[in-house]
Design an enzyme around this catalytic site. Structure first.
Site, PDB file in Angstrom:
ATOM      1  N   LYS A  71      -9.706   5.315 -14.388  1.00  0.00           N
ATOM      2  CA  LYS A  71      -9.540   4.694 -15.698  1.00  0.00           C
ATOM      3  C   LYS A  71     -10.763   4.783 -16.612  1.00  0.00           C
ATOM      4  O   LYS A  71     -10.666   4.463 -17.799  1.00  0.00           O
ATOM      5  CB  LYS A  71      -9.175   3.213 -15.535  1.00  0.00           C
ATOM      6  CG  LYS A  71      -7.822   2.983 -14.895  1.00  0.00           C
ATOM      7  CD  LYS A  71      -6.719   3.607 -15.725  1.00  0.00           C
ATOM      8  CE  LYS A  71      -5.402   3.646 -14.999  1.00  0.00           C
ATOM      9  NZ  LYS A  71      -4.478   4.625 -15.548  1.00  0.00           N
ATOM     10  N   PRO A  85     -13.832   3.988  -9.547  1.00  0.00           N
ATOM     11  CA  PRO A  85     -13.138   5.239  -9.857  1.00  0.00           C
ATOM     12  C   PRO A  85     -11.766   5.388  -9.206  1.00  0.00           C
ATOM     13  O   PRO A  85     -11.046   6.328  -9.537  1.00  0.00           O
ATOM     14  CB  PRO A  85     -14.105   6.307  -9.337  1.00  0.00           C
ATOM     15  CG  PRO A  85     -14.887   5.621  -8.255  1.00  0.00           C
ATOM     16  CD  PRO A  85     -15.029   4.202  -8.708  1.00  0.00           C
ATOM     17  N   HIS A 106      -0.335  17.247 -13.355  1.00  0.00           N
ATOM     18  CA  HIS A 106       0.186  16.717 -12.093  1.00  0.00           C
ATOM     19  C   HIS A 106       1.304  15.719 -12.386  1.00  0.00           C
ATOM     20  O   HIS A 106       1.148  14.823 -13.210  1.00  0.00           O
ATOM     21  CB  HIS A 106      -0.915  16.009 -11.304  1.00  0.00           C
ATOM     22  CG  HIS A 106      -1.936  16.937 -10.738  1.00  0.00           C
ATOM     23  ND1 HIS A 106      -2.894  16.528  -9.837  1.00  0.00           N
ATOM     24  CD2 HIS A 106      -2.155  18.261 -10.934  1.00  0.00           C
ATOM     25  CE1 HIS A 106      -3.664  17.557  -9.516  1.00  0.00           C
ATOM     26  NE2 HIS A 106      -3.227  18.615 -10.174  1.00  0.00           N
ATOM     27  N   TYR A 136      -0.935   4.178 -13.432  1.00  0.00           N
ATOM     28  CA  TYR A 136      -1.730   5.357 -13.132  1.00  0.00           C
ATOM     29  C   TYR A 136      -1.673   6.370 -14.291  1.00  0.00           C
ATOM     30  O   TYR A 136      -2.699   6.925 -14.683  1.00  0.00           O
ATOM     31  CB  TYR A 136      -1.230   6.010 -11.833  1.00  0.00           C
ATOM     32  CG  TYR A 136      -2.222   6.992 -11.244  1.00  0.00           C
ATOM     33  CD1 TYR A 136      -3.171   6.566 -10.325  1.00  0.00           C
ATOM     34  CD2 TYR A 136      -2.208   8.332 -11.592  1.00  0.00           C
ATOM     35  CE1 TYR A 136      -4.087   7.440  -9.773  1.00  0.00           C
ATOM     36  CE2 TYR A 136      -3.115   9.222 -11.055  1.00  0.00           C
ATOM     37  CZ  TYR A 136      -4.054   8.782 -10.141  1.00  0.00           C
ATOM     38  OH  TYR A 136      -4.964   9.668  -9.622  1.00  0.00           O
ATOM     39  N   TYR A 186      -4.597  10.351  -1.747  1.00  0.00           N
ATOM     40  CA  TYR A 186      -5.378   9.154  -1.455  1.00  0.00           C
ATOM     41  C   TYR A 186      -5.102   8.758  -0.008  1.00  0.00           C
ATOM     42  O   TYR A 186      -3.958   8.441   0.343  1.00  0.00           O
ATOM     43  CB  TYR A 186      -4.976   8.011  -2.381  1.00  0.00           C
ATOM     44  CG  TYR A 186      -5.390   8.182  -3.829  1.00  0.00           C
ATOM     45  CD1 TYR A 186      -6.531   7.545  -4.317  1.00  0.00           C
ATOM     46  CD2 TYR A 186      -4.639   8.968  -4.711  1.00  0.00           C
ATOM     47  CE1 TYR A 186      -6.918   7.682  -5.640  1.00  0.00           C
ATOM     48  CE2 TYR A 186      -5.022   9.109  -6.033  1.00  0.00           C
ATOM     49  CZ  TYR A 186      -6.159   8.462  -6.494  1.00  0.00           C
ATOM     50  OH  TYR A 186      -6.538   8.595  -7.801  1.00  0.00           O
TER      51      TYR A 186
END
Length: 392
Positions: A297, A293, A72, A385, A201
């Site tokens: 990580k 979560p 991604h 990220y 998200y």
């Protein structure tokens, strides 16, 4: 038995450490209290940072991941019925994430351990650690009804938050930091083809939601809920209705409905213990720290820990150097606290609070708008990220 390093736990941290040590010529034995089947089928998040992918590949563990993992290059933030894409690759100089289930990583590493005849014991019990502050620690355990002892030189505690490794350290020798969040995630695994190529998200007044995937046929979805949520109150029809309500957007995109194969509630907490070492015992992964979560990580921090530990142990045996072992905790904790802050930032920004004032929730929306519109804010999110580069 005698070996150089005993590794407690056959999760990603313990298994990867055994492989990295083998490549460095250091002998190890892995002890795991669960069955092999349990370890290979335990479903966990599977968002791998660029550095994790590179580490697995360099260790010869990435062939199936390279074939089946989903690369991604961005994520989406959905709020106020509008989708905003964060271009991870463009903002980080070409880095990306790979979606590949943690249980798949574990399967690959167990298969490689067996191929290389690495000592790996499942279904052990009565594990105890001894003489940790001497140069001759030892581990006692029971396997197939027979009590056994391994003499070693170092012990790696990779047995998770509820394992025995951290509890083997005197309480006075540890300082712990913890935050318990007032919400949890209701997660489902659905037999439905993903309808978006990237993670979404969603911040909604009804609560947070996350769209993810495990394969071209499996969708993974989460809903913000109470920590004490009763799953009996969440029949499939209600789950899908709530998901579609929280993912509502002006583009008309929605996750596809399919048969729910798995359903569960994941609590949210942050936890760090300092230091991550005691005598000849070194903690790694969830044994030393937990992150919510939201920032993806958990496993990535475990990989970072064992990279540091494997290099330190290799330097000890190859060069007679102990400075890297002495610095293990401080080296790891610098990255751990950065990840803790990023995970807290993502969690706080994306989850509306039902126990706070409307003022606080307006602040969260303001922060989302800033991240979506500011290149500098988006770059900060993207860099964290995809994972900061390793400082080797």
């Amino acid at each position: 038995m005698r070996t150089q390093v005993v590794i407690i736990g056959a999760g990603p941290a313990g298994l990867l450490l055994s492989h990295l040590l083998r490549l460095a010529g250091v002998a190890s034995v892995v002890l795991e209290s669960r069955s092999r089947e349990h370890c290979e089928q335990r479903i966990r998040a599977g968002v791998l940072e660029q550095g994790t992918v590179d580490t697995l590949t360099q260790a010869g563990l990435g062939s199936r991941m390279q074939r089946e993992g989903l690369v991604h290059h961005g994520i989406e933030l959905l709020f106020e019925r509008t989708r905003h894409r964060i271009d991870l690759t463009a903002l980080t100089g070409g880095r990306a994430i790979t979606v590949y289930g943690q249980h798949e990583v574990v399967r690959d590493m167990i298969a490689a351990a067996i191929d290389h005849q690495q000592p790996l014991y499942f279904d052990v019990s009565a594990v105890s650690l001894h003489d940790l502050t001497t140069d001759k620690p030892w581990v006692q355990f029971t396997h197939e009804g027979i009590a056994q002892r391994i003499d070693c030189e170092f012990i790696a505690g990779c047995d998770g938050f509820h394992g025995i490794s951290r509890d083997s350290i005197p309480a006075a020798a540890l300082q712990t930091f913890e935050r318990i969040y007032p919400y949890a995630w209701l997660g489902i695994l659905a037999h439905a083809a993903p309808t978006c190529d990237e993670l979404v998200y969603a911040h909604h007044e009804r609560g947070f939601a996350l769209f993810s995937m495990r394969s071209p046929e499996l969708t993974r979805l989460y809903l913000q809920c109470r920590p004490d949520e009763d799953l009996a109150q969440w029949p499939d029809q209600r789950v899908w209705a709530e998901l579609h309500a929280r993912f509502d957007n002006a583009d008309g995109w929605l996750p596809a409905i399919g048969e729910i194969a798995q359903k569960g509630v994941t609590p949210m907490r942050s936890f760090v213990c300092e230091p991550m070492q005691y005598g000849r015992l070194f903690l790694a992964g969830d044994a030393a720290h937990i992150v919510p979560p939201t920032g993806a990580k958990g496993m990535n921090l475990a990989v970072a820990d064992v990279r540091v530990l494997s290099k330190a142990l290799a330097a000890h045996y190859r060069d007679g150097r102990d400075d890297l072992l002495a610095a293990y905790s401080s080296t790891c904790l610098a990255r751990v606290w950065r990840a803790e802050h990023f995970s807290y930032f993502m969690t706080n920004m994306l989850h509306p609070s039902f126990d706070d004032t409307p003022f606080v929730n307006r602040l969260k929306l303001s922060e989302l708008r800033y991240v979506a519109r500011s290149d500098a804010a988006a770059r900060m999110l993207a860099e964290n990220y995809v994972g900061l580069p390793f400082d080797d």
